[in-house]
Design an enzyme around this catalytic site. Structure first.
Site, PDB file in Angstrom:
ATOM      1  N   GLY A  13       0.872  -1.182   0.037  1.00 15.28           N
ATOM      2  CA  GLY A  13       0.000  -0.020  -0.151  1.00 15.28           C
ATOM      3  C   GLY A  13       0.833   1.316   0.002  1.00 15.28           C
ATOM      4  O   GLY A  13       0.538   2.303   0.826  1.00 15.28           O
ATOM      5  N   GLY A  17      -0.581   8.072   0.932  1.00 15.36           N
ATOM      6  CA  GLY A  17      -0.774   8.070   2.155  1.00 15.36           C
ATOM      7  C   GLY A  17       0.573   7.737   3.082  1.00 15.36           C
ATOM      8  O   GLY A  17       1.740   8.038   2.598  1.00 15.36           O
ATOM      9  N   TYR A 175     -13.545  -3.557  10.287  1.00 11.55           N
ATOM     10  CA  TYR A 175     -12.195  -2.856  10.071  1.00 11.55           C
ATOM     11  C   TYR A 175     -11.522  -2.999  11.697  1.00 11.55           C
ATOM     12  O   TYR A 175     -10.523  -3.425  12.041  1.00 11.55           O
ATOM     13  CB  TYR A 175     -12.460  -1.555   9.920  1.00 11.55           C
ATOM     14  CG  TYR A 175     -11.069  -0.516   9.982  1.00 11.55           C
ATOM     15  CD1 TYR A 175     -10.185  -0.707   8.662  1.00 11.55           C
ATOM     16  CD2 TYR A 175     -10.607   0.193  10.894  1.00 11.55           C
ATOM     17  CE1 TYR A 175      -9.055   0.109   8.635  1.00 11.55           C
ATOM     18  CE2 TYR A 175      -9.572   1.026  10.673  1.00 11.55           C
ATOM     19  CZ  TYR A 175      -8.735   0.864   9.838  1.00 11.55           C
ATOM     20  OH  TYR A 175      -7.523   1.516   9.987  1.00 11.55           O
TER      21      TYR A 175
HETATM   22  N1  LIG Z   1      -5.025   7.358   8.108  1.00 15.52           N
HETATM   23  C1  LIG Z   1      -5.532   6.980   9.560  1.00 15.52           C
HETATM   24  O1  LIG Z   1      -5.863   7.762  10.353  1.00 15.52           O
HETATM   25  C2  LIG Z   1      -4.908   5.828  10.169  1.00 15.52           C
HETATM   26  C3  LIG Z   1      -5.244   5.466  11.335  1.00 15.52           C
HETATM   27  C4  LIG Z   1      -4.829   4.241  11.765  1.00 15.52           C
HETATM   28  C5  LIG Z   1      -4.326   3.310  10.980  1.00 15.52           C
HETATM   29  N2  LIG Z   1      -4.074   3.423   9.673  1.00 15.52           N
HETATM   30  C6  LIG Z   1      -3.511   2.327   8.893  1.00 15.52           C
HETATM   31  O2  LIG Z   1      -2.536   3.003   8.071  1.00 15.52           O
HETATM   32  C7  LIG Z   1      -2.410   2.344   7.067  1.00 15.52           C
HETATM   33  C8  LIG Z   1      -1.862   3.095   5.642  1.00 15.52           C
HETATM   34  O3  LIG Z   1      -3.231   3.772   5.377  1.00 15.52           O
HETATM   35  P1  LIG Z   1      -3.396   5.402   5.059  1.00 15.52           P
HETATM   36  O4  LIG Z   1      -4.051   6.123   6.135  1.00 15.52           O
HETATM   37  O5  LIG Z   1      -2.195   5.932   4.399  1.00 15.52           O
HETATM   38  O6  LIG Z   1      -4.704   5.017   3.991  1.00 15.52           O
HETATM   39  P2  LIG Z   1      -4.510   5.297   2.227  1.00 15.52           P
HETATM   40  O7  LIG Z   1      -3.896   6.486   1.898  1.00 15.52           O
HETATM   41  O8  LIG Z   1      -5.948   5.122   1.902  1.00 15.52           O
HETATM   42  O9  LIG Z   1      -3.423   4.128   1.937  1.00 15.52           O
HETATM   43  C9  LIG Z   1      -3.923   2.670   2.079  1.00 15.52           C
HETATM   44  C10 LIG Z   1      -2.913   1.872   0.989  1.00 15.52           C
HETATM   45  O10 LIG Z   1      -3.396   0.652   0.955  1.00 15.52           O
HETATM   46  C11 LIG Z   1      -3.900   0.319  -0.176  1.00 15.52           C
HETATM   47  N3  LIG Z   1      -4.714  -0.911  -0.519  1.00 15.52           N
HETATM   48  C12 LIG Z   1      -6.136  -0.808   0.048  1.00 15.52           C
HETATM   49  N4  LIG Z   1      -6.667  -2.082  -0.432  1.00 15.52           N
HETATM   50  C13 LIG Z   1      -5.728  -2.739  -0.804  1.00 15.52           C
HETATM   51  C14 LIG Z   1      -5.695  -4.027  -1.331  1.00 15.52           C
HETATM   52  N5  LIG Z   1      -6.847  -4.688  -1.570  1.00 15.52           N
HETATM   53  N6  LIG Z   1      -4.633  -4.512  -2.049  1.00 15.52           N
HETATM   54  C15 LIG Z   1      -3.385  -3.778  -2.099  1.00 15.52           C
HETATM   55  N7  LIG Z   1      -3.456  -2.564  -1.598  1.00 15.52           N
HETATM   56  C16 LIG Z   1      -4.391  -2.094  -0.904  1.00 15.52           C
HETATM   57  C17 LIG Z   1      -4.206   1.526  -0.940  1.00 15.52           C
HETATM   58  O11 LIG Z   1      -4.102   1.301  -2.416  1.00 15.52           O
HETATM   59  P3  LIG Z   1      -5.108   2.145  -3.484  1.00 15.52           P
HETATM   60  O12 LIG Z   1      -4.199   3.573  -3.420  1.00 15.52           O
HETATM   61  O13 LIG Z   1      -5.043   1.274  -4.688  1.00 15.52           O
HETATM   62  O14 LIG Z   1      -6.551   1.946  -2.765  1.00 15.52           O
HETATM   63  C18 LIG Z   1      -3.397   2.417  -0.560  1.00 15.52           C
HETATM   64  O15 LIG Z   1      -2.025   2.492  -1.040  1.00 15.52           O
HETATM   65  C19 LIG Z   1      -3.581   1.353   6.791  1.00 15.52           C
HETATM   66  O16 LIG Z   1      -3.300  -0.095   7.429  1.00 15.52           O
HETATM   67  C20 LIG Z   1      -4.608   1.833   7.879  1.00 15.52           C
HETATM   68  O17 LIG Z   1      -5.680   1.286   8.255  1.00 15.52           O
HETATM   69  C21 LIG Z   1      -4.618   4.501   9.280  1.00 15.52           C
END
Ligand SMILES: NC(=O)c1ccc[n+]([C@@H]2O[C@H](COP(=O)([O-])OP(=O)(O)OC[C@H]3O[C@@H](n4cnc5c(N)ncnc54)[C@H](OP(=O)(O)O)[C@@H]3O)[C@@H](O)[C@H]2O)c1
Length: 290
Positions: A13, A17, A175
């Protein structure tokens, strides 16, 4: 102090982000970064940007859909053809879905992307991580895991998917449950890897402005995410703990930890960690037949 230069780091991913910022920072430190993404176009755009900004050409792009067990097995095979070692695996990819949906392999989507996928990917690459030791696994969980529940008889919310908590920003119980399972997986794996030279830790990045939740399928989640944006940290800040755990010599021997603060009490239930592991293995072996 960091000795990440020249190390092979897989980050799932990493086109967006927190994952993208992590990839950029590790590339800046001289690591060989393997960006694992599900969409080639989005991935290539991010890869080019990272190469341009860091001057590091050793940034590779590989395709894998973490919600598909067959895609993960295919990816692991392709990775082995290209690389004979793996120093750091960051299970960063994640997604949140409000409504209960199942993948073509019949797994609930939150469960598949946030837990089952990282479980399988890690196990598929474990022998490489062991033969490359000292090596590190980093799992990106969430503070929302504290709202999660692990019901071994209903891991994928087939019987009960209601109970969405108003205060849960994800508004997706699947989730929260999956992120709790990812924590429990980390602690059980750390025990199994004791003495192997492979460390495994879990982190909660904090409330971060990214694309997370945008594709959740719920208008209320979308509006909520827009409203809270001013309270969120930026993705660079959100990536700090991933970068630290991947690169710092200070944590080279740390394993089975949620950095600095403790995770929610439910995640430390050892008996449940073991039972969850064997239940997951049987679920994954079902997928093998699909
Ligand atoms: N943002 C927050 O506040 C927060 C808080 C706690 C935990 N997290 C965790 O941090 C991590 C990174 O998330 P983020 O906040 O940076 O969000 P994000 O910008 O949506 O990034 C998520 C990444 O995961 C990829 N992804 C989603 N579904 C996938 C799949 N089926 N196969 C392969 N890749 C996939 C997305 O690809 P696409 O671009 O193709 O969709 C994207 O590259 C995640 O595990 C999230 O749960 C985030």
């Amino acid at each position: 102090m960091s000795s990440i230069k020249g190390k092979i780091c897989v980050i799932t991913g990493s086109n967006s982000g927190i994952g993208k910022e992590t990839a950029k920072a590790l590339a800046e430190m001289g690591a060989t970064v393997v960006m694992v993404v599900r969409d080639r176009e989005r991935g290539e755009k991010a890869r080019k940007e990272i190469v341009e900004q860091t001057g590091n050409d050793s940034v590779d792009l590989m395709i894998c859909d973490l919600s598909s067990m067959s895609s993960i097995r295919h990816f692991a095979g392709e990775f082995r053809k290209k690389y004979d070692r793996l120093d750091v695996l960051i299970n960063n990819a994640g997604a949140s879905f409000s409504k209960r949906e199942v993948t073509p392999e019949c797994f609930e989507r939150n469960f598949a992307v946030n837990y089952l996928g990282p479980f399988l990917l890690t196990n598929e690459l474990l022998d490489l991580l062991k033969s490359s030791a000292p090596s590190r696994i980093i799992n990106v969980s969430s503070g929302l895991a504290k709202n999660g529940k692990v019901d071994l008889d209903d891991l994928q919310g087939e019987r009960n998917y209601k109970g969405t908590k108003f205060y849960s920003p994800s508004r997706a119980p699947g989730y929260d449950n999956a992120k709790l399972m990812l924590m429990m997986f980390t602690y059980e794996l750390a025990r199994r890897l004791e003495g192997s030279g492979v460390t495994v830790n879990v982190l909660m990045p904090g409330f971060t402005a990214t694309n997370l939740g945008k594709g959740s399928g719920s208008l209320s989640s979308y509006i909520m995410f827009k409203m809270v944006r001013p309270m969120q940290q930026n993705a660079k800040k959100g990536a700090e703990t991933s970068i630290y755990l991947a690169s710092s010599d200070d944590v080279k021997d740390m394993t089975g930890k949620k950095k600095e603060v403790k995770s929610c009490p439910a995640s430390y239930n050892e008996e449940l960690q073991k039972r969850l592991w064997s239940k997951t293995e049987s679920i994954i072996s079902l997928a093998r037949k699909l």
